[in-house]
Design a protein around this motif. Structure first.
Motif, PDB file in Angstrom:
ATOM      1  N   LEU A 131       0.840  -1.194   0.000  1.00 28.54           N
ATOM      2  CA  LEU A 131       0.000   0.000   0.000  1.00 28.54           C
ATOM      3  C   LEU A 131       0.879   1.249   0.000  1.00 28.54           C
ATOM      4  O   LEU A 131       2.061   1.182   0.364  1.00 28.54           O
ATOM      5  N   PRO A 132       0.325   2.403  -0.390  1.00 28.64           N
ATOM      6  CA  PRO A 132       1.123   3.634  -0.421  1.00 28.64           C
ATOM      7  C   PRO A 132       1.766   3.992   0.921  1.00 28.64           C
ATOM      8  O   PRO A 132       2.821   4.618   0.956  1.00 28.64           O
ATOM      9  N   ASP A 133       1.150   3.567   2.022  1.00 27.47           N
ATOM     10  CA  ASP A 133       1.721   3.888   3.337  1.00 27.47           C
ATOM     11  C   ASP A 133       2.779   2.873   3.780  1.00 27.47           C
ATOM     12  O   ASP A 133       3.280   2.936   4.893  1.00 27.47           O
TER      13      ASP A 133
END
Length: 74
Positions: free
Chosen positions: A7-9
């Motif tokens: 995920l982007p995080d």
């Protein structure tokens, strides 16, 4: 757990294969990532020994077989 990506995080995106009960369907607009998702799911399923029957009218998923010489998992 099937690893589907990150995920982007920075968290790992996983999927529990026990949630695959009988059938699955992947639909979406052109260019939305359906083929990439299906290829990833099928690769992870193959590694986990989960059988799959794939119906792909356009033939995109059949390219997955090119990764396995002589159709052998080794």
């Amino acid at each position: 757990m099937f690893f589907l990506g990150q995920l982007p995080d920075g968290q790992r995106l996983t999927y529990d294969p026990d949630d695959l009960t009988t059938h699955g369907l992947c639909v979406g607009m052109t260019g939305s990532g359906k083929t990439g998702l299906c290829l990833t799911l099928l690769e992870e399923a193959a590694l986990a020994g989960v059988p799959a029957v794939v119906i792909d009218p356009k033939g995109d998923i059949a390219n997955l077989l090119l990764q396995f010489p002589e159709l052998r998992a080794e």
